[in-house]
Design a protein around this motif. Structure first.
Motif, PDB file in Angstrom:
ATOM      1  N   HIS A 170      -5.360 -55.452 -32.677  1.00 39.25           N
ATOM      2  CA  HIS A 170      -4.561 -54.276 -33.418  1.00 39.25           C
ATOM      3  C   HIS A 170      -5.401 -53.128 -32.760  1.00 39.25           C
ATOM      4  N   GLU A 228      -8.215 -53.793 -42.410  1.00 43.71           N
ATOM      5  CA  GLU A 228      -6.926 -54.423 -41.653  1.00 43.71           C
ATOM      6  C   GLU A 228      -6.838 -55.789 -41.553  1.00 43.71           C
ATOM      7  N   HIS A 281      -4.696 -48.808 -31.296  1.00 46.91           N
ATOM      8  CA  HIS A 281      -4.419 -47.306 -31.785  1.00 46.91           C
ATOM      9  C   HIS A 281      -4.134 -46.746 -30.362  1.00 46.91           C
ATOM     10  N   HIS A 289       1.694 -46.659 -40.077  1.00 46.94           N
ATOM     11  CA  HIS A 289       0.347 -46.633 -39.848  1.00 46.94           C
ATOM     12  C   HIS A 289       0.081 -45.804 -38.401  1.00 46.94           C
TER      13      HIS A 289
HETATM   14 ZN   LIG Z   1      -5.323 -49.422 -37.320  1.00 49.30          ZN
END
Ligand SMILES: [Zn+2]
Length: 201
Positions: free
Chosen positions: A123, A104, A125, A175
């Motif tokens: 980044h 990523e 989630h 994503h």
């Molecule tokens: Zn990710």
């Protein structure tokens, strides 16, 4: 080429001794926080998620958490690497450090390319926040998966067409659960994210 037609991510890794502790201390402070909040971690299937990076000085290089470190509770110098070069069209990058960079990393790289004043990127989630953010935050196209050159171009498109530069946060439509925040330093990068998620700083 993989059967889905996407270009395979290539990481040219030059193995070296771990980075200096002083180079990763700021990153690790925020990474601890994100991990404690479950915004970096590991899914039941063993796949880790979440990465954080910081620009090296005013250069185009950056230090980022290594590949497959999402599930490790406490990171140290052994789990960070320096990305020294990247090529979006070929979906490739070069890194030097004790560990390979995340696939990523190119989503981080494009943001550093697009705005020299940005020095920190998260980044993370989070399913609930992601679902709420799609279409409300600047959002990359649903048909563009992570780890592809197209994701970098989608982020570039948002920088041109949306107010993402001002908001410093975006949702990755293709994503699942993916959110990116950024800022002029790691504190701003982290705070933007927490504020949007309604988490007390
Ligand atoms: Zn990710």
């Amino acid at each position: 080429m993989p059967s889905d037609g996407s270009i395979k991510f290539i990481c040219s890794w030059k193995e070296s001794a771990p980075l200096a502790n002083s180079d990763i201390a700021g990153l690790n402070r925020w990474r601890d926080r994100l991990y404690a909040l479950g915004l970096a971690g590991v899914y039941e299937n063993g796949v880790g998620f979440g990465n954080i990076s910081q620009r090296v000085g005013k250069s185009h290089e950056f230090i980022i958490t290594g590949s497959a470190t999402g599930g490790i509770e406490k990171l140290d110098e052994r789990y960070y690497t320096r990305v020294t070069d990247y090529d979006f069209d070929h979906n490739s990058l070069s890194c030097i450090g004790p560990i390979k960079a995340s696939s990523e990393s190119l989503s981080h790289a494009i943001i550093y390319e697009l705005d020299p004043s940005i020095t920190g990127i998260n980044h993370i989630h989070n399913k609930k926040f992601w679902e709420k953010s799609i279409g409300r935050l600047p959002t990359t196209r649903e048909d563009v998966p992570y780890g592809t050159p197209e994701m970098a171009w989608e982020i570039e498109r948002l920088f041109k067409e949306s107010d993402v530069r001002k908001r410093k946060i975006l949702a990755m439509g293709g994503h699942e659960e993916g959110i990116i925040s950024f800022g002029k330093d790691l504190d701003e990068t982290g705070r933007v994210l927490l504020r949007h998620m309604g988490i007390k700083d």
